[in-house]
Design an enzyme around this catalytic site. Sequence first.
Site, short mmCIF file in Angstrom:
data_model
loop_
_atom_site.label_atom_id
_atom_site.label_comp_id
_atom_site.label_asym_id
_atom_site.label_seq_id
_atom_site.Cartn_x
_atom_site.Cartn_y
_atom_site.Cartn_z
N GLY A 243 -0.58 -9.70 12.54
CA GLY A 243 -0.91 -7.93 12.75
C GLY A 243 -1.86 -7.41 11.61
O GLY A 243 -1.88 -6.38 11.54
N HIS B 256 0.75 -1.26 0.12
CA HIS B 256 -0.10 -0.03 -0.05
C HIS B 256 0.84 1.23 -0.11
O HIS B 256 0.48 2.42 0.37
CB HIS B 256 -0.88 0.05 1.23
CG HIS B 256 -1.84 -1.28 1.16
ND1 HIS B 256 -2.55 -1.50 2.59
CD2 HIS B 256 -2.29 -2.00 0.19
CE1 HIS B 256 -3.32 -2.74 2.14
NE2 HIS B 256 -3.25 -2.87 0.77
#
Length: 610
Positions: free
Chosen positions: A312, A222
């Site tokens: 995570g 990203h």
Amino acid sequence: MEFDQISELSSPLSSIPSSPLSSPPSSPTLPPGFQVVTPPPSQHAGDEMPRPRKRRKLEPKIRTTQYLDLTSDTAQSEYDRREALDTLLKAVRNRRKIVVVAGAGISVSAGIPDFRSSHGLFKSLRGEHKLKSSGKMLFDASVYKDDHSTAEFHKMVRKLSKMADNAKPTLFHRFLARLAVEGRLLRLYTQNVDGLESSLPPLATQVPLSHKAPWPKTIQLHGGLEKMMCQKCRHISDFEAHLFDGASPPLCPQCVAADALRTTHAGKRSHGVGKLRPRIVLYNEHNPDDEAIGAVTTADFRTRPDCVIVVGTSMKIPAVRRIVREMCQIVKDRREGTTVWINHEPVPPGKDLEDCWDLIVSGDSDEVARLARLREWDDPSTDMAENYTEADLDRVRSSQGEIEVVIPPTPKKSETTASRLLPSAAINTMTPPRSQNGDEPSKTGKKPASTTPSPIRIKLNVTARSKEASAPQATVKNAASRGKSLLDLLNGQENKTKTAKSKTSLNKKPKVTKIRASGTLARQAVITGRVTKPVVEINKAGLKPPPSEPLSPRRDANEAPPAPTSEFSSVDASPAPETPPSTSAAEEWRNNDTVSPTGRIPTDMVRLLN
């Protein structure tokens, strides 16, 4: 009825029709137009060809999902906890091609909140920016539609950039860097935009991502806040937070210079000036590194990693979910492959992620790195011992037997005194010879009494004290530890000053020559104990024959020197006679019992013998 007809009726095979391939081509039972197909020669040679080797069939590994709760010590049994912990440690210590898919959860301990938790950005940004819905709106591509949303987006970006600049890599970040230094990290796919991973040299990334290998260890799915990009010319530069203040985005300096050159100097019309924006991927927009990421994932699929760690992340992004699903399927096809899920939240539901995990860890990512106990990524020292787990220690302890200490017998005082007084040869001859029958008992059935005391054997259990005593620095170097007795040491010290005799001279028996002699030779044999064979052959010229060649140095050194002889020695030839001896004297000498050589004998020799 004949015998042939009876055998045909009674045979059980007579009712089975014969195969058309086995019948001859001219068989009248075949229908008209039927052609018999002859098999190839290779099929007829089945008996001559070796049998195909049987492949070993490996049964598929029975996979069961294990659970490890790091948040509480009483949440599960001790046995389940140790088994799950052993699986985790083997995965992070022994696997050679590890793929990690990380989310914002690994940066929480560094002071950067995640997105979807109870204290995440989506909930905090909603109240801070007075949004009607979730803070997810500030991460959507629609923020550039109006000035208000653009201003709020710039405000949020400046805050995140400042938090990332003040943050330091966490323990799990350094754990990933250590895996990269050891060469066991195949790839790190991160969804974070804080850039903490790429701040470590082993996890450095490449912006923009190349379409061809080699690729960096870290792949930003990203983007990141450390770079900014022009929307028009796609120029990439370092991020400057102070430029993003207000509703209007800053202009691209590259586009401004190119437009000025085009309009002012060339007199052409302007093509427009692009605007800068942070190089992060927002929702509902295209990823500029989409094709390059696809090339990296395809290459990693072909490499067939042996471990996948998903940590995570909530797995809400469809593209990331697809990468994880395909990677887990490849790893689970390997017998020793391990897939690990690490998160405070449970595994997200969905059929695509069912039966994907060998181990589900509920806890903090830093705690996993602490349990792994790997060295820092910048530690240049080498490992002196292999990694081990608690299960390995228990296995060694259960298989370790008793330690047996053998103390050799100490010689008595009388034996020690005798070894000092007597020479080494005398001490060695006192030992009786070994029986030719080996260990077999004597004819009387009684074993000879052993005068040497038997060694003392002590059995000790393995304890911490014995482990310390078995350390290299605690080893005592003495004669007993080398397997030597005091008698051997004393003999070795005395033998240093003496000349060692050869084995052939010690084992060789003295050669006895039986000769009848009379007169002086008999008296010489009694005195010296040695009689040499007389040599009486004389050459025609009347000269002494040349002396015989000396013995070999080894044999000459081992034998005793010859005894002194008279003037006419048996070794040297006697002088030539002036007159031939009489026949009667020669015949009288031949009548003796001794064996005489052929040839004439001098008169003086005859008188000497008589």
